[in-house]
Motif scaffolding. Structure first.
Motif, PDB file in Angstrom:
ATOM      1  N   LEU A  26     -42.822 -13.006  42.564  1.00 42.51           N
ATOM      2  CA  LEU A  26     -43.570 -14.010  42.133  1.00 42.51           C
ATOM      3  C   LEU A  26     -43.018 -15.151  42.777  1.00 42.51           C
ATOM      4  O   LEU A  26     -43.535 -16.323  43.301  1.00 42.51           O
ATOM      5  CB  LEU A  26     -43.757 -14.372  40.690  1.00 42.51           C
ATOM      6  CG  LEU A  26     -44.352 -15.594  40.404  1.00 42.51           C
ATOM      7  CD1 LEU A  26     -45.887 -15.773  40.806  1.00 42.51           C
ATOM      8  CD2 LEU A  26     -44.419 -15.839  38.747  1.00 42.51           C
ATOM      9  N   TYR A  83     -41.449 -12.857  30.964  1.00 36.77           N
ATOM     10  CA  TYR A  83     -41.307 -11.864  32.265  1.00 36.77           C
ATOM     11  C   TYR A  83     -40.825 -10.497  31.457  1.00 36.77           C
ATOM     12  O   TYR A  83     -39.960 -10.543  30.564  1.00 36.77           O
ATOM     13  CB  TYR A  83     -40.627 -12.308  33.396  1.00 36.77           C
ATOM     14  CG  TYR A  83     -38.975 -12.788  33.318  1.00 36.77           C
ATOM     15  CD1 TYR A  83     -37.963 -11.662  33.075  1.00 36.77           C
ATOM     16  CD2 TYR A  83     -38.846 -14.105  33.204  1.00 36.77           C
ATOM     17  CE1 TYR A  83     -36.739 -12.067  33.088  1.00 36.77           C
ATOM     18  CE2 TYR A  83     -37.311 -14.566  33.212  1.00 36.77           C
ATOM     19  CZ  TYR A  83     -36.510 -13.447  32.932  1.00 36.77           C
ATOM     20  OH  TYR A  83     -35.158 -13.880  33.088  1.00 36.77           O
ATOM     21  N   TYR A 120     -46.676 -10.884  33.677  1.00 34.37           N
ATOM     22  CA  TYR A 120     -45.882 -12.045  32.836  1.00 34.37           C
ATOM     23  C   TYR A 120     -46.982 -12.046  31.633  1.00 34.37           C
ATOM     24  O   TYR A 120     -48.027 -11.952  31.774  1.00 34.37           O
ATOM     25  CB  TYR A 120     -45.934 -13.319  33.668  1.00 34.37           C
ATOM     26  CG  TYR A 120     -45.106 -13.034  34.976  1.00 34.37           C
ATOM     27  CD1 TYR A 120     -43.673 -13.630  34.699  1.00 34.37           C
ATOM     28  CD2 TYR A 120     -45.546 -12.469  36.020  1.00 34.37           C
ATOM     29  CE1 TYR A 120     -43.094 -13.289  35.878  1.00 34.37           C
ATOM     30  CE2 TYR A 120     -44.718 -12.567  37.140  1.00 34.37           C
ATOM     31  CZ  TYR A 120     -43.417 -12.834  37.073  1.00 34.37           C
ATOM     32  OH  TYR A 120     -42.593 -12.632  38.208  1.00 34.37           O
ATOM     33  N   CYS A 141     -38.406 -11.391  38.780  1.00 36.30           N
ATOM     34  CA  CYS A 141     -39.335 -12.194  39.232  1.00 36.30           C
ATOM     35  C   CYS A 141     -39.359 -12.499  40.606  1.00 36.30           C
ATOM     36  O   CYS A 141     -39.674 -13.625  41.336  1.00 36.30           O
ATOM     37  CB  CYS A 141     -39.146 -13.390  38.473  1.00 36.30           C
ATOM     38  SG  CYS A 141     -39.146 -13.317  36.707  1.00 36.30           S
ATOM     39  N   GLU A 199     -50.611 -11.467  32.576  1.00 42.58           N
ATOM     40  CA  GLU A 199     -51.058 -12.132  33.610  1.00 42.58           C
ATOM     41  C   GLU A 199     -50.476 -11.198  34.970  1.00 42.58           C
ATOM     42  O   GLU A 199     -49.214 -11.177  34.959  1.00 42.58           O
ATOM     43  CB  GLU A 199     -50.956 -13.602  33.615  1.00 42.58           C
ATOM     44  CG  GLU A 199     -51.446 -14.117  34.974  1.00 42.58           C
ATOM     45  CD  GLU A 199     -51.241 -15.627  34.911  1.00 42.58           C
ATOM     46  OE1 GLU A 199     -50.212 -16.399  35.513  1.00 42.58           O
ATOM     47  OE2 GLU A 199     -52.051 -16.350  34.207  1.00 42.58           O
ATOM     48  N   TYR A 200     -51.043 -10.609  35.994  1.00 42.78           N
ATOM     49  CA  TYR A 200     -50.459  -9.945  37.095  1.00 42.78           C
ATOM     50  C   TYR A 200     -50.170 -10.900  38.296  1.00 42.78           C
ATOM     51  O   TYR A 200     -51.275 -11.707  38.724  1.00 42.78           O
ATOM     52  CB  TYR A 200     -51.451  -8.792  37.126  1.00 42.78           C
ATOM     53  CG  TYR A 200     -51.414  -7.908  35.929  1.00 42.78           C
ATOM     54  CD1 TYR A 200     -50.505  -6.919  36.181  1.00 42.78           C
ATOM     55  CD2 TYR A 200     -52.231  -8.139  35.086  1.00 42.78           C
ATOM     56  CE1 TYR A 200     -50.637  -6.104  35.052  1.00 42.78           C
ATOM     57  CE2 TYR A 200     -52.417  -7.054  33.983  1.00 42.78           C
ATOM     58  CZ  TYR A 200     -51.533  -6.175  34.127  1.00 42.78           C
ATOM     59  OH  TYR A 200     -51.537  -5.077  32.803  1.00 42.78           O
ATOM     60  N   ALA A 201     -49.115 -10.670  38.894  1.00 36.48           N
ATOM     61  CA  ALA A 201     -48.712 -11.309  40.032  1.00 36.48           C
ATOM     62  C   ALA A 201     -48.647 -10.262  41.157  1.00 36.48           C
ATOM     63  O   ALA A 201     -48.067  -9.284  41.219  1.00 36.48           O
ATOM     64  CB  ALA A 201     -47.545 -12.047  40.210  1.00 36.48           C
ATOM     65  N   ASP A 202     -49.777 -10.428  42.164  1.00 37.64           N
ATOM     66  CA  ASP A 202     -49.780  -9.427  43.190  1.00 37.64           C
ATOM     67  C   ASP A 202     -48.447  -9.575  44.141  1.00 37.64           C
ATOM     68  O   ASP A 202     -48.441 -10.555  44.856  1.00 37.64           O
ATOM     69  CB  ASP A 202     -51.058  -9.587  43.967  1.00 37.64           C
ATOM     70  CG  ASP A 202     -51.465  -8.587  44.910  1.00 37.64           C
ATOM     71  OD1 ASP A 202     -50.337  -7.753  45.554  1.00 37.64           O
ATOM     72  OD2 ASP A 202     -52.512  -8.482  45.544  1.00 37.64           O
ATOM     73  N   ILE A 203     -47.582  -8.478  44.259  1.00 38.46           N
ATOM     74  CA  ILE A 203     -46.651  -8.936  45.199  1.00 38.46           C
ATOM     75  C   ILE A 203     -46.457  -7.748  46.197  1.00 38.46           C
ATOM     76  O   ILE A 203     -45.368  -7.512  46.803  1.00 38.46           O
ATOM     77  CB  ILE A 203     -45.132  -8.643  44.383  1.00 38.46           C
ATOM     78  CG1 ILE A 203     -44.937  -7.333  43.779  1.00 38.46           C
ATOM     79  CG2 ILE A 203     -45.185  -9.806  43.359  1.00 38.46           C
ATOM     80  CD1 ILE A 203     -43.734  -7.125  43.208  1.00 38.46           C
ATOM     81  N   ASN A 233     -43.967 -15.461  46.494  1.00 37.61           N
ATOM     82  CA  ASN A 233     -45.568 -16.007  46.317  1.00 37.61           C
ATOM     83  C   ASN A 233     -45.314 -17.596  46.247  1.00 37.61           C
ATOM     84  O   ASN A 233     -46.066 -18.395  46.965  1.00 37.61           O
ATOM     85  CB  ASN A 233     -46.425 -15.404  45.336  1.00 37.61           C
ATOM     86  CG  ASN A 233     -46.676 -13.915  45.877  1.00 37.61           C
ATOM     87  OD1 ASN A 233     -46.764 -13.814  46.873  1.00 37.61           O
ATOM     88  ND2 ASN A 233     -46.851 -13.009  44.981  1.00 37.61           N
ATOM     89  N   ALA A 291     -47.380  -4.981  41.453  1.00 36.74           N
ATOM     90  CA  ALA A 291     -47.753  -6.258  40.837  1.00 36.74           C
ATOM     91  C   ALA A 291     -46.291  -6.378  39.959  1.00 36.74           C
ATOM     92  O   ALA A 291     -45.537  -5.675  39.871  1.00 36.74           O
ATOM     93  CB  ALA A 291     -48.792  -6.352  39.941  1.00 36.74           C
TER      94      ALA A 291
END
Length: 359
Positions: A20, A264, A353, A17, A298-302, A23, A350
């Motif tokens: 995220l 996650y 989650y 993680c 759900e996607y977190a742009d990293i 972010n 990404a």
């Protein structure tokens, strides 16, 4: 907003993680890491750093959002020829008093529902006979003589705890160690047992974790999906399912956890196993999911945070060789997995989650 990341072991949250978290901190969100199995189980007597407000756990770091920049407090003794002037940024007593009120309110929120809380002094002075946070070893870094000495003597659990705290400082997160013994200290022996079903006499720490999570009042709590099947990851995953099944408690009000709980993907297990969807989980992994709760990605742009994530993982020096055969291999695996997940979400690099919602 507060986001709580539950790690079965030191390094699990950084591995899975870290993007995220970076972010969220850039957005000014509060982040707390709960590390569950960080103890070695070798002593019946817990050291002072292992006991805190709830009688189990160590609040290792004051939340960074409540830290004070003391450079804005004017000097006790006027300096040079500027004694008659006050810089525009220097705080007056009235402003300091107002800040102290805000600091006390923040402290109460952070320590809420604990048996005690420690007041924060913006002037760095002892108040009402209470010791300064900076002078209490369990209230700043937990790099006490005991734990540093244990790490120097080869205690792997102590070394991993130090690495976890350094990561929390780097990530600008608060951290809580629950100090439950790792699976190897609970009688699991060999890969077959460590990557198998939890024993019937080894329940998930649901009550302990729920008390701590309720106290922190998160807007979202992240737990492992259990990819790879490590027994400690499975047990913490079960805690998430237990939260979804639990009813709201009105003696100590608790939230409706559907919509708050998210899972996650356990990296690097997910990378090694070629995990693509929840269909790839071990048989029965989601059996405890309530029938009226939906689970979706759900996607977190990293993309902007991948190098920071890699730097955070690298702080766990004791694990890099065991997991990746070196830092370069770790960085390559982190980038490749982020690209794979990003391709699934159509957003470059990404983390994914699996979030919950009530149908």
């Amino acid at each position: 907003m507060t986001h709580v990341f539950v790690a079965p072991h030191p390094d699990d949250v950084a591995l899975s993680c870290g993007g995220l978290i970076a972010n969220l901190r850039e957005l000014g969100q509060n982040v707390t890491i709960l590390t569950v199995y960080s103890g070695n189980g070798s002593s019946d007597e817990l050291n002072p750093y292992q006991r805190e407000a709830l009688g189990f756990g160590s609040k290792a770091m004051w939340p960074v959002t409540e830290a004070f920049n003391r450079s804005s407090i004017r000097a006790d003794v006027p300096l040079g020829d500027f004694s008659g002037t006050t810089p525009p940024w220097a705080a007056t007593n009235d402003r300091l008093d107002a800040t102290q009120v805000d600091a006390d309110a923040a402290a109460k929120r952070f320590w809420q529902r604990s048996s005690w809380y420690r007041r924060a002094s913006v002037r760095n002075e002892p108040l009402a006979g209470q010791p300064l946070m900076d002078d209490a070893p369990t209230q700043g870094a937990v790099l006490t003589d005991e734990i540093v000495g244990a790490a120097s003597a080869g205690d792997v659990s102590a070394q991993r705890r130090i690495e976890d705290e350094r990561y929390a400082y780097f990530a600008e997160a608060s951290i809580v160690f629950l100090d439950l013994p790792d699976a190897v200290f609970r009688g699991y022996d060999g890969d077959e047992q460590l990557l198998g079903e939890p024993r019937d006499d080894d329940p998930a720490p649901s009550d302990l974790l729920r008390r701590e999570i309720d106290r922190l009042e998160p807007q979202r709590v992240y737990l492992p999906l259990g990819v790879g099947g490590h027994v400690d990851h499975r047990l913490v995953h079960r805690v998430g399912l237990d939260l979804l099944r639990s009813s709201r408690a009105w003696v100590m009000p608790g939230p409706e956890y559907a919509g708050i709980v998210a899972f996650y993907e356990d990296f690097p297990y997910a990378w090694w196993s070629g995990f693509s969807s929840t269909k790839d989980l071990p048989t029965g992994a989601l059996e405890g999911l309530p029938t009226d709760v939906l689970l979706g990605p759900e996607y977190a742009d990293i993309g902007d945070q991948i190098e920071r994530k890699i730097s955070g993982i690298a702080m766990y020096e004791s694990q890099i060789g065991r997991l990746f055969d070196g830092r370069l291999a770790m960085a390559d695996a982190a980038r490749r997995y982020a690209l794979k997940v990003g391709a699934l979400g159509g957003i470059g690099m990404a983390e994914r989650y699996w979030v919950t919602r009530r149908a």
